[in-house]
Scaffold this active site. Structure first.
Site, mmCIF file in Angstrom:
data_model
loop_
_atom_site.group_PDB
_atom_site.id
_atom_site.type_symbol
_atom_site.label_atom_id
_atom_site.label_comp_id
_atom_site.label_asym_id
_atom_site.label_seq_id
_atom_site.Cartn_x
_atom_site.Cartn_y
_atom_site.Cartn_z
ATOM 1 N N HIS A 136 17.448 -36.259 -8.171
ATOM 2 C CA HIS A 136 16.738 -36.784 -7.009
ATOM 3 C C HIS A 136 15.226 -36.585 -7.101
ATOM 4 C CE1 HIS A 136 20.505 -37.644 -4.956
ATOM 5 N NE2 HIS A 136 20.939 -36.558 -5.560
ATOM 6 N N ARG A 189 4.797 0.244 -6.290
ATOM 7 C CA ARG A 189 4.822 -0.601 -5.085
ATOM 8 C C ARG A 189 3.842 -1.769 -5.174
ATOM 9 N NH1 ARG A 189 6.577 2.571 -0.323
ATOM 10 N NH2 ARG A 189 5.129 1.389 0.935
ATOM 11 N N LYS A 217 6.105 -4.148 -4.192
ATOM 12 C CA LYS A 217 7.539 -3.895 -4.173
ATOM 13 C C LYS A 217 8.146 -4.248 -2.820
ATOM 14 C CE LYS A 217 11.581 -2.485 -5.482
ATOM 15 N NZ LYS A 217 12.372 -3.562 -6.128
ATOM 16 N N TRP A 231 -3.252 -2.533 -1.345
ATOM 17 C CA TRP A 231 -2.922 -3.914 -1.736
ATOM 18 C C TRP A 231 -3.641 -4.786 -0.728
ATOM 19 C CZ3 TRP A 231 0.102 -8.129 0.158
ATOM 20 C CH2 TRP A 231 0.547 -9.020 -0.821
ATOM 21 N N GLU A 243 8.070 -14.335 -11.564
ATOM 22 C CA GLU A 243 7.335 -13.189 -10.994
ATOM 23 C C GLU A 243 6.850 -12.194 -12.039
ATOM 24 O OE1 GLU A 243 9.390 -10.797 -8.091
ATOM 25 O OE2 GLU A 243 11.257 -10.887 -9.183
ATOM 26 N N LYS A 250 12.984 -14.549 -11.097
ATOM 27 C CA LYS A 250 12.736 -13.440 -12.039
ATOM 28 C C LYS A 250 11.721 -13.865 -13.076
ATOM 29 C CE LYS A 250 13.855 -10.600 -10.435
ATOM 30 N NZ LYS A 250 14.482 -10.700 -9.162
ATOM 31 N N GLU A 288 17.638 -17.290 -8.442
ATOM 32 C CA GLU A 288 17.266 -15.927 -8.803
ATOM 33 C C GLU A 288 16.710 -15.882 -10.233
ATOM 34 O OE1 GLU A 288 16.611 -13.391 -7.299
ATOM 35 O OE2 GLU A 288 16.823 -11.717 -8.703
ATOM 36 N N CYS A 291 0.828 -1.200 0.000
ATOM 37 C CA CYS A 291 0.000 0.000 0.000
ATOM 38 C C CYS A 291 0.862 1.251 0.000
ATOM 39 C CB CYS A 291 -0.869 0.039 1.252
ATOM 40 S SG CYS A 291 -1.850 -1.418 1.511
ATOM 41 N N ASN A 295 -1.459 2.135 6.084
ATOM 42 C CA ASN A 295 -0.618 1.017 5.647
ATOM 43 C C ASN A 295 -0.331 0.160 6.874
ATOM 44 O OD1 ASN A 295 -0.487 2.201 3.169
ATOM 45 N ND2 ASN A 295 1.714 2.632 3.226
ATOM 46 N N GLY A 296 -0.346 -1.151 6.700
ATOM 47 C CA GLY A 296 -0.057 -2.035 7.833
ATOM 48 C C GLY A 296 -1.270 -2.882 8.173
#
Ligand code: M6R
Length: 614
Positions: free
Chosen positions: A510, A27, A609, A76, A494, A491, A487, A2, A102-103
């Protein structure tokens, strides 16, 4: 996550708020809203699901707002679905109090029950509306409880995390903000104040800002501000200079922030190293660590902790610290570490890696380790962020603001800083000045070598085009490039929403080898290094099952061409520094895959973000 932007001054608030909301779009969010105290004396609210552009159209259709005090938010979703009713600002049901938040208010359920018993009627499913209603319930100016006091009293009742801004139509020239656990800044302009959760939304209007600490409450009027605690103890505000330049957060000639930031890496790494490598003495100069250099030399164990991309950088940090400084290390998801009852012996150092410095799990893990006696260090990008302020010492990345949700230049900055920390400790423990200076000279070459990789972008796009229709990919690497494989997979998934898994190349046998079928793309990081031959064996195993191998290999390696369907070459770099170059083709591959699949690279679905909630 948010975003908050609020304005009090003499200009029309609406345009400033909308511009701020657009700067906060990166964000991640799913709805947006604005509330302005209008010349008619009433607080008017407008909210919309989806992009800020939807809100803008709605406002335009309604004739827009004219007032000069207003608050706005990008939400969000956490509590309650993505609906207009759940979007912020939220209001109380009587007094024209409006609030953005926010929170998470953790005890919202019991507060809601209490407020319902008092006769309040709720219109959303959110925890935020509970806080707006509670402030309204406590507001009683006739008894001396004005907006500032009502906010203080309400915050004494809540548990959880918050950054809030509150306005009230009965006090039209007042704005009250507060924080605990979620960032909030107050930009100081000429006769105006701009409050935001992120400096990027402020810098067009102010060069100085007040930073809030946990439990701080600030009452702002056009004439000035007063800072206090939730218990009304008056405080002297901390004013800081905003170092950001507008150009740093604008796209310029690039189509996306992610691409801009991938291309910024040579320069961001030069800035990251600037003034920190003393090759004559063979020492790394890290001002933030000097005060604790004795503790670091004597330390017995380093625990690296982070989430997401920062965790992958931390994993490389684990290899570097063990290789260079010969210190036992472990690296763990912060979200797991914090709940594991970790054993912290004397001489333990906890090192939190975070771009934003606000990741809730990383912050909690750090606090857990600190409370058990560990020395706490941070490797952080955002100056003045919560983690940066909570640690005993640390090193900033200095790679500039990272706007793209998919982290790129922060990753290489984190690996670079961790390399410097490893050298800093190694030199003071076992490493000779000559050996240290040799690594420094190699580090200084990295930006030029990344430029060479960036020059191969067209070829990377063509390779991506060949495989982009495939829905399942594997990324495999060994040693230092096992985290690089993780990584690369992160990438790709996402931003392109392609399912991708990263793992150590040897792990494939395995179980995951069962996935390989005709044409499945398998990306191998197969640079020349100590495990090169073993990686070739793994490549053979994939080929013989019909998988299509895309190899990231060292320039001049002809052997690999007969084994891989496609080869993405990177310059020859010593193994310990190789992730700094091998990750770059993977970043570009993910970027092109997302574009080819028609996705908005900078606004990936469901992602924020910085993840400031658990
Ligand atoms: O701000 P932080 O570095 O603490 O963020 C950690 C992760 O949330 C972040 O790296 C995330 O995984 C990115 N979306 C990766 O591109």
């Amino acid at each position: 996550m948010c975003g908050i932007i609020a304005y009090i001054g003499s200009k029309r608030a609406e345009s400033i708020l909308l511009e701020g909301l657009k700067r906060l779009e990166y964000r991640g969010y799913d709805s947006a809203g604005v509330a302005v105290i209008e010349p008619d004396g009433h607080q008017h609210v407008c909210r919309a699901v989806g992009r800020v552009a939807n809100l803008e159209s709605k406002l335009e259709a309604a004739g827009g707002f004219k007032g000069s005090v207003g608050i706005a938010h990008t939400r969000w979703a956490t509590h309650g679905g993505v609906t207009e009713a759940n979007a912020h600002p939220h209001t109380d049901d009587q007094l024209g109090i409006a609030l953005v938040h926010n929170g998470i208010i953790e005890n919202y359920a019991s507060l809601r029950t209490y407020l319902k018993e008092q006769g309040h009627v709720f219109t959303s499913e959110t925890d935020t509306e509970v806080l707006a209603m509670l402030i309204g319930e406590l507001y009683d100016p006739e008894q001396g409880v004005d907006l500032e006091k009502a906010v203080q009293a309400a915050l004494r009742e809540v548990t959880g995390a918050y950054a809030i801004v509150v306005t009230c139509e009965r006090e039209p020239g007042v704005m009250v903000c507060a924080r605990k656990g979620s960032p909030l800044l107050i930009g100081i302009g000429a006769g105006e104040y701009i409050v935001a959760s992120d400096a990027s939304a402020i810098i067009a209007h102010a060069t100085q800002a007040i930073t809030l600490d946990d439990y701080n409450v600030v009452k702002i009027t056009r004439e000035g501000f007063r800072t206090s605690t939730v218990d009304d103890v008056e405080l002297s505000p901390k004013v800081m200079k905003l170092e950001l330049e507008l150009g740093e957060i604008e796209l310029g000639a690039f189509s996306h922030y992610m691409l801009k930031e991938i291309y910024e890496q040579p320069n961001s790494l030069r800035l990251c190293m600037k003034g920190r490598l003393d090759k004559r003495e063979g020492t790394v100069v890290l001002g933030g660590l000097e005060e604790f250099s004795k503790e670091l030399v004597r330390s017995k164990r380093v625990i690296l902790t982070a989430q997401g991309t920062a965790l992958h950088a931390a994993m490389i940090g684990e290899y570097l610290l063990e290789d260079f400084a010969k210190i036992p290390c472990e690296c763990e998801y912060a979200s797991e570490f914090r709940y594991r009852n970790p054993i912290i012996e004397e001489g333990s150092v906890v090192l939190a890696v975070s771009q934003s410095g606000e990741t809730a799990d990383t912050l909690a893990a750090l606090r857990e380790a600190k409370s058990r006696g560990a020395l706490s260090l941070g490797v952080i990008n955002v100056v003045g962020s919560t983690i940066a302020r909570d640690t005993d010492a640390g090193v900033y990345l200095r790679v500039g603001p990272e706007i793209g949700v998919a982290s790129t230049k922060a990753f290489t900055g984190q690996v670079m800083v961790l390399t410097m920390i490893a050298l800093f400790m190694a030199r003071r423990r076992f490493m000779s000045p000559e050996a240290s200076a040799r690594v420094m000279a190699q580090l200084e070459q990295i930006p030029d070598l990344i430029e060479r990789v960036l020059d191969t972008n067209d070829q990377i796009r063509k390779v991506t085009e060949k495989h982009v229709e495939r829905d399942n990919w594997l990324f495999l690497g060994r040693g230092y490039n096992y985290p690089t494989a993780l990584e690369g997979a992160l990438k790709l998934k996402e931003i392109s929403y392609i399912h991708a898994e990263g793992m150590p190349a040897a792990e494939m046998k395995h179980g995951p080898i069962a996935l390989i079928d005709d044409g499945m793309p398998v990306v191998f990081i197969a640079n020349q290094g100590p495990q090169y031959d073993k990686v070739l064996n793994n490549i053979e195993e994939v080929r013989s099952r019909g998988g299509h191998v895309i190899a990231v290999a060292t320039e001049g390696d002809k052997q690999i061409e007969s084994l891989a369907e496609d080869v993405l070459y990177v310059p020859d770099v010593p193994e310990a520094l190789s992730p700094l170059v091998t990750v770059v083709p993977l970043q570009l591959l993910a970027y092109h895959a997302a574009i080819l699949r028609g996705h908005d690279v900078d606004k990936p679905r469901n992602l924020a973000k910085s993840v400031t909630v658990e």
